[in-house]
Design an enzyme around this catalytic site. Structure first.
Site, PDB file in Angstrom:
ATOM      1  CD  GLU A  35      -1.034  -2.309   1.594  1.00 43.46           C
ATOM      2  OE1 GLU A  35      -0.713  -2.512   1.551  1.00 43.46           O
ATOM      3  OE2 GLU A  35      -2.446  -3.129   1.149  1.00 43.46           O
ATOM      4  CG  ASN A  62       4.404  -3.794 -11.301  1.00 51.20           C
ATOM      5  OD1 ASN A  62       3.186  -4.093 -11.878  1.00 51.20           O
ATOM      6  ND2 ASN A  62       4.234  -3.200 -11.256  1.00 51.20           N
ATOM      7  N   PRO A  74      16.770 -12.643 -12.079  1.00 51.98           N
ATOM      8  CG  PRO A  74      18.470 -13.986 -10.748  1.00 51.98           C
ATOM      9  CD  PRO A  74      18.297 -12.394 -12.040  1.00 51.98           C
ATOM     10  NE  ARG A  75      10.116  -9.910  -6.278  1.00 48.72           N
ATOM     11  CZ  ARG A  75       9.186  -9.105  -6.460  1.00 48.72           C
ATOM     12  NH1 ARG A  75       9.255  -8.442  -7.679  1.00 48.72           N
ATOM     13  NH2 ARG A  75       8.662  -8.405  -5.600  1.00 48.72           N
TER      14      ARG A  75
END
Length: 355
Positions: free
Chosen positions: A27, A273, A210-211
């Site tokens: 958020e 995303n 890579p994440r």
């Protein structure tokens, strides 16, 4: 816990104080474009609910002036907090509907980027807000049915404000595929995709991000058949690059002809995303496991900006159509779309706060 039960903060500011509440990191990241604007004229006191968010939020001081955990939703704790803060306004992100926080705060209250579920809590508390800014017209209509003042401006998640910069890669001539935010569990899909693509097209370059950079060695080992190079090694004319540097994925998408976004090709993550490639007007491919980004998925698919694929074969087929020019990117500019969303939010916020 004691800070939440017995708030002890002390604030002194010549600017009006806005109490801005986010549940957690997600958020907060969504709220950044709004916080950047508000911080110019107001003192921003940011509160958060998730204890895990504290360390990250402490590194984001450009977006607020003071940080404090959300007081417990008890009359004593909320009243003590309000006496110490005396906010000019309370602004709440998405669905943080705390009973005593809203009932005890007499300042102007705005709910941002929310969506309606039609719950009893919404019916009871939505009228406490001077303004509710919703994501869709449908959400607005539901809040109107509760006799709340609501407007629809769009989803703030679409507003991605980043500096303009270019990332250089020394790759041979050819089309570029960027696979971003991938997890080790998704490498089987990625290897199958690249193998099949190489059978159909000569000179396909692949950039894999890579994440988690800590998993780079796993990626290098699993992808060894393609002779990958680490980005930091700056090997010239390397066709398969594994990125081991931080903070560059968003800009790497700009180099792609088509992008794949990870977290969607195996169970357990729920998606990352998928709007970042779209920001650069690049088609995005993602898998079936996108339950955490349903709102982004619906938007991307509705605008024809990307493709949800169920198999390696389907991913290759779509990629080939894009590479061969059989599918053309639509006349849609996410930057302009996002700009209008932000302007709508700021216009309504300014009117409500009478700035």
């Amino acid at each position: 816990m004691w800070d939440r039960l017995f708030p002890r903060l002390s604030i002194s500011s010549s600017k009006p104080i806005i109490w801005f509440h986010c549940a957690s990191v997600g958020e907060f990241n969504t709220a950044k474009p709004i916080l950047s604007e508000l911080k110019k004229d107001f003192f921003i006191l940011l509160t958060y609910f998730s204890p895990r968010a504290k360390n990250f939020l402490q590194s984001q001081k450009d977006f607020y002036h003071a940080l404090h955990p959300l007081p417990l939703d008890l009359p004593f704790s909320v009243e003590s907090f309000l006496k110490r803060v005396n906010p000019f306004a309370l602004m709440v992100m998405e669905r943080e509907l705390w009973y005593f926080m809203l009932k005890k705060t007499k300042a102007k209250k705005i709910l941002l980027n929310t969506y309606a579920k039609g719950s009893l809590m919404e019916r009871l508390l939505s009228k406490e807000f001077d303004l509710i800014i919703c994501r869709t017209e449908k959400d607005k209509e539901i809040f109107h049915s509760f006799s709340a003042k609501a407007v629809a401006c769009g989803n703030l998640k679409f507003v991605m404000e980043r500096e303009d910069k270019d990332i250089e890669l020394s790759m041979p001539e050819g089309k570029v595929i960027v696979a971003g935010s991938f997890h080790p569990s998704e490498l089987g899909v990625l290897k199958g995709f690249y193998r099949e693509l190489l059978k159909k097209v000569k000179g396909i370059n692949l950039v894999v991000v890579p994440r988690h950079v800590s998993k780079v060695e796993v990626f290098m080992k699993e992808l060894a058949e393609f002779k990958p190079c680490l980005k930091s090694s700056k090997v010239p004319d390397c066709r398969f690059v594994v990125v081991d540097t931080l903070g560059e994925l968003f800009y790497l998408y700009k180099l792609s002809h088509i992008s794949l976004v990870g977290g969607t090709f195996s169970k357990g993550v729920g998606g990352h995303n998928i709007l970042e490639p779209v920001y650069h007007k690049k088609f995005v491919l993602f898998g079936e496991h996108a339950q955490k980004i349903k709102d982004l998925e619906e938007f991307v698919l509705s605008k024809g900006l990307g493709f949800k694929v169920k198999s390696v074969r389907e991913a290759v087929d779509v990629a080939m159509k894009v590479i061969n020019g059989e599918i053309v990117y639509p006349e849609f500019d996410l930057r302009e779309y996002a700009k209008k969303i932000k302007e709508c939010y700021m216009d309504w916020i300014s009117k409500t706060l009478e700035v």
